[in-house]
Design a protein around this motif. Structure first.
Motif, PDB file in Angstrom:
ATOM      1  N   ASN A 201      56.924   9.292  51.059  1.00  0.00           N
ATOM      2  CA  ASN A 201      55.706   9.427  50.255  1.00  0.00           C
ATOM      3  C   ASN A 201      55.265   8.108  49.620  1.00  0.00           C
ATOM      4  O   ASN A 201      54.159   8.018  49.091  1.00  0.00           O
ATOM      5  CB  ASN A 201      55.913  10.475  49.157  1.00  0.00           C
ATOM      6  CG  ASN A 201      56.025  11.875  49.733  1.00  0.00           C
ATOM      7  OD1 ASN A 201      55.343  12.218  50.693  1.00  0.00           O
ATOM      8  ND2 ASN A 201      56.910  12.686  49.166  1.00  0.00           N
TER       9      ASN A 201
ATOM     10  N   VAL B 183      51.952   6.590  50.902  1.00  0.00           N
ATOM     11  CA  VAL B 183      50.800   7.375  50.462  1.00  0.00           C
ATOM     12  C   VAL B 183      50.400   6.950  49.056  1.00  0.00           C
ATOM     13  O   VAL B 183      49.219   6.686  48.759  1.00  0.00           O
ATOM     14  CB  VAL B 183      51.109   8.884  50.492  1.00  0.00           C
ATOM     15  CG1 VAL B 183      49.869   9.680  50.067  1.00  0.00           C
ATOM     16  CG2 VAL B 183      51.565   9.308  51.875  1.00  0.00           C
TER      17      VAL B 183
ATOM     18  N   THR C 280      46.132  15.535  46.885  1.00  0.00           N
ATOM     19  CA  THR C 280      47.374  15.152  47.567  1.00  0.00           C
ATOM     20  C   THR C 280      48.399  16.273  47.424  1.00  0.00           C
ATOM     21  O   THR C 280      48.576  16.832  46.341  1.00  0.00           O
ATOM     22  CB  THR C 280      47.970  13.859  46.974  1.00  0.00           C
ATOM     23  OG1 THR C 280      48.216  14.043  45.595  1.00  0.00           O
ATOM     24  CG2 THR C 280      47.031  12.683  47.176  1.00  0.00           C
TER      25      THR C 280
ATOM     26  N   LEU D 278      52.211  16.332  48.491  1.00  0.00           N
ATOM     27  CA  LEU D 278      53.297  15.546  49.067  1.00  0.00           C
ATOM     28  C   LEU D 278      54.618  16.299  48.920  1.00  0.00           C
ATOM     29  O   LEU D 278      55.082  16.544  47.808  1.00  0.00           O
ATOM     30  CB  LEU D 278      53.389  14.183  48.371  1.00  0.00           C
ATOM     31  CG  LEU D 278      52.086  13.365  48.324  1.00  0.00           C
ATOM     32  CD1 LEU D 278      52.333  12.034  47.617  1.00  0.00           C
ATOM     33  CD2 LEU D 278      51.529  13.138  49.719  1.00  0.00           C
TER      34      LEU D 278
ATOM     35  N   LEU E 282      47.792   4.458  56.701  1.00  0.00           N
ATOM     36  CA  LEU E 282      47.198   5.413  55.759  1.00  0.00           C
ATOM     37  C   LEU E 282      45.988   4.813  55.044  1.00  0.00           C
ATOM     38  O   LEU E 282      44.993   5.508  54.810  1.00  0.00           O
ATOM     39  CB  LEU E 282      48.250   5.872  54.752  1.00  0.00           C
ATOM     40  CG  LEU E 282      49.404   6.683  55.358  1.00  0.00           C
ATOM     41  CD1 LEU E 282      50.486   6.938  54.329  1.00  0.00           C
ATOM     42  CD2 LEU E 282      48.890   7.999  55.936  1.00  0.00           C
TER      43      LEU E 282
ATOM     44  N   ILE F 154      45.186  14.513  51.413  1.00  0.00           N
ATOM     45  CA  ILE F 154      46.312  13.871  52.085  1.00  0.00           C
ATOM     46  C   ILE F 154      47.543  14.746  51.857  1.00  0.00           C
ATOM     47  O   ILE F 154      47.870  15.101  50.726  1.00  0.00           O
ATOM     48  CB  ILE F 154      46.600  12.461  51.540  1.00  0.00           C
ATOM     49  CG1 ILE F 154      45.341  11.593  51.586  1.00  0.00           C
ATOM     50  CG2 ILE F 154      47.720  11.799  52.333  1.00  0.00           C
ATOM     51  CD1 ILE F 154      45.555  10.219  50.990  1.00  0.00           C
TER      52      ILE F 154
ATOM     53  N   SER G 216      51.795  15.369  53.111  1.00  0.00           N
ATOM     54  CA  SER G 216      52.985  14.898  53.835  1.00  0.00           C
ATOM     55  C   SER G 216      53.938  16.076  53.978  1.00  0.00           C
ATOM     56  O   SER G 216      54.136  16.844  53.029  1.00  0.00           O
ATOM     57  CB  SER G 216      53.668  13.749  53.082  1.00  0.00           C
ATOM     58  OG  SER G 216      54.227  14.193  51.869  1.00  0.00           O
TER      59      SER G 216
ATOM     60  N   TYR H  65      52.041  13.080  58.367  1.00  0.00           N
ATOM     61  CA  TYR H  65      50.983  12.878  57.385  1.00  0.00           C
ATOM     62  C   TYR H  65      49.675  13.458  57.941  1.00  0.00           C
ATOM     63  O   TYR H  65      49.408  13.341  59.147  1.00  0.00           O
ATOM     64  CB  TYR H  65      50.754  11.388  57.102  1.00  0.00           C
ATOM     65  CG  TYR H  65      51.972  10.637  56.630  1.00  0.00           C
ATOM     66  CD1 TYR H  65      52.402  10.711  55.305  1.00  0.00           C
ATOM     67  CD2 TYR H  65      52.686   9.818  57.509  1.00  0.00           C
ATOM     68  CE1 TYR H  65      53.511   9.998  54.875  1.00  0.00           C
ATOM     69  CE2 TYR H  65      53.794   9.099  57.085  1.00  0.00           C
ATOM     70  CZ  TYR H  65      54.198   9.193  55.764  1.00  0.00           C
ATOM     71  OH  TYR H  65      55.304   8.483  55.354  1.00  0.00           O
TER      72      TYR H  65
END
Length: 387
Positions: free
Chosen positions: A233, A236, A256, A258, A275, A300, A302, A311
Motif C-alpha cells: 500500500n 498508493v 481509497t 486498501l 499508480l 483506488i 488494493s 491494484y
C-alpha cells in the motif's frame, strides 16, 4: 593405417584362456586391449581408462554381464557394449539388447562375426557422434538466429521509438514556432489578444517539453527494477500525497480501499510511477468530461492475491472507445493533444512487464475507465538474482 589402430577396448571374461586368445585377435585388429576377469575389476578398469568399446561375457561368477552392461550404460550411455553368449543363452542375449547392448556374438567366437559386430559398434558410435555434432551445430544456429532476431526486433523497436519521439518533438517545435509568430504579430501590432494567444501557445509547449523530459528520464530509470520487501500500500499512499493538491483544486472526490496485507517483494518506486500515471490519467479523464466538479469520482483499491497484490484505479471520466483502447499502449500515443506526451502508459506497461505482472483496462466512452494492475511477489526472482 587401420581405422581401429590404438582404439581402447575392454575384454571381460572369467576364463583366462578366452581372454588370451581373444585378446590377441583384438590386438591383431589394431585395438588397444584391456582385460578383466570379473565385473568388479571390469568396472574399475572402465572408470579409469574410459574405453569406448566393451566386449563382455554374459555369464560370469558373481555379478554377471547384464549387471555390468546396465551399470556401464547408466554411467556412460554412449559406450558400445557387445555381449558374448553361449548357444543356450539366447534369451539372455535378447535381454541384453533391451538394455541397449550394441550386439551379441555366440561362442565359439568366429573372427568374421567378431569383426562384423565391432564394425557395427564403431559405425553406431560414429553415428552418435555425428548426430551429437549435428545437434550442437543446430542449437548454435538456432541461438545465432534467435540473437539476430532479438537484435532485429530491438532495432525495430528503437526505430519506432525514435520515429514517435521525432514526431512528438516536431509537433512541439511547430507549436513553439506558431506561438512565436503570433507573439511577434502581437508585439508589432500592439495587439493584446495576439500577445496573450502567442504566450499561451509558447507556455503550453514549454510545459510539454518539460513533461516529455521528465517522462523520458522516468522511462530511463525503469530499465531495471530494484526489488525489495515493501508494504504493497506504500506506493498508493505516496502517489496520493503527490496528487492531493491537484485533486483538491479540481474538486475531484477520491476513495481509497486498501486491504491490510504483509510486505511483498517488488520495486516500490516503479509501482509508484505506475499508480501516479494511472491516477493522473483518471484526473485528466474526469476533467475532459462535462460534469459538475463535485460529480467527478476516482477510486483506488488494493487487494491481496495468492501471488502478490492487485491494484484497481477507476474513474467516471470521459472513457475511451475501442479504437483508442487498441492504440493505448503504443509509443507516444496520446488522447490529450498538446497536453500529453504519450509516454506515461507506455512506461507503466513497461514497469508492470518488468515485474512479470499484468495491466488490464476496461473503458466505455462517456462512462469511465478501470485499470487493473496485478503484481506478483518477486521474492523468488530476487533470490535468483542474488544467486
Amino acid at each position: 593405417m587401420s581405422t581401429t589402430e590404438n582404439i581402447p577396448i575392454l575384454l571381460v571374461d572369467d576364463e583366462e584362456g578366452i581372454r588370451k586368445v581373444l585378446g590377441l585377435t583384438l590386438s591383431d585388429m589394431g585395438y588397444e586391449v584391456y582385460t578383466a576377469g570379473s565385473c568388479e575389476s571390469a568396472l574399475d578398469i572402465f572408470r579409469k581408462k574410459k574405453p569406448p568399446f566393451i566386449l563382455s561375457d554374459i555369464k560370469m561368477p558373481g555379478s554377471d554381464g547384464l549387471t555390468l552392461l546396465r551399470t556401464i550404460k547408466q554411467e556412460s550411455p554412449d559406450t558400445e557394449v557387445i555381449m558374448i553368449t553361449g548357444h543356450g543363452d539366447m534369451n539372455l542375449a535378447i535381454k541384453s539388447l533391451k538394455f541397449d547392448a550394441t550386439d551379441f556374438i555366440t561362442k565359439p567366437i568366429n573372427d568374421d562375426a567378431l569383426e562384423i559386430a565391432l564394425r557395427r559398434a564403431r559405425e553406431r558410435r560414429l553415428m552418435k557422434e555425428q548426430l551429437k555434432q549435428y545437434t550442437e551445430n543446430l542449437e548454435m544456429l538456432v541461438k545465432e538466429k534467435s540473437a539476430k532476431l532479438v537484435r532485429s526486433e530491438r532495432m525495430a523497436a528503437i526505430g519506432q521509438t525514435v520515429t514517435g519521439l521525432s514526431h512528438t518533438i516536431k509537433n512541439i517545435a511547430g507549436g513553439l514556432k506558431g506561438g512565436a509568430f503570433v507573439l511577434e504579430k502581437g508585439i508589432s501590432t500592439i495587439n493584446t489578444k495576439y500577445l496573450n494567444d502567442g504566450w499561451r501557445m509558447i507556455s503550453g509547449n514549454v510545459n510539454k517539453i518539460a513533461r516529455l523530459s521528465l517522462d523520458l528520464l522516468n522511462y530511463a530509470k525503469t530499465a531495471e527494477i530494484n526489488l525489495m520487501l515493501v508494504d504493497p500500500n506504500l506506493p498508493v499512499k505516496q502517489a496520493l500525497e503527490v496528487l492531493e493538491p491537484r485533486l483538491d483544486s479540481h474538486h475531484i472526490t477520491i476513495q481509497t480501499v486498501l486491504e491490510s496485507m504483509p510486505a511483498i517483494c517488488f520495486d516500490p518506486d516503479g509501482i509508484n510511477i505506475v499508480l501516479l500515471t494511472l491516477v493522473e490519467n483518471a484526473i485528466d479523464a474526469c476533467l475532459q468530461k462535462s460534469v459538475l466538479p463535485d460529480k467527478n469520482k476516482i477510486s483506488i483499491t488494493s487487494v491481496k492475491t495468492e501471488t502478490g497484490v492487485t491494484y484497481k484505479v477507476e474513474d467516471n471520466g470521459c472513457g475511451m472507445n475501442s479504437d483508442v483502447l487498441s492504440k493505448l499502449f503504443n509509443s507516444f500515443f496520446t488522447t490529450k493533444g498538446n497536453q500529453g506526451t504519450g509516454i506515461g502508459l507506455m512506461m507503466a506497461k513497461h514497469i508492470v512487464d518488468m515485474h512479470n505482472g499484468s495491466l488490464d483496462i476496461k473503458s466505455e466512452a462517456g462512462i469511465g475507465t478501470t485499470f487493473v494492475v496485478t503484481i506478483p511477489d518477486g521474492e523468488n526472482k530476487k533470490q535468483m538474482q542474488k544467486a
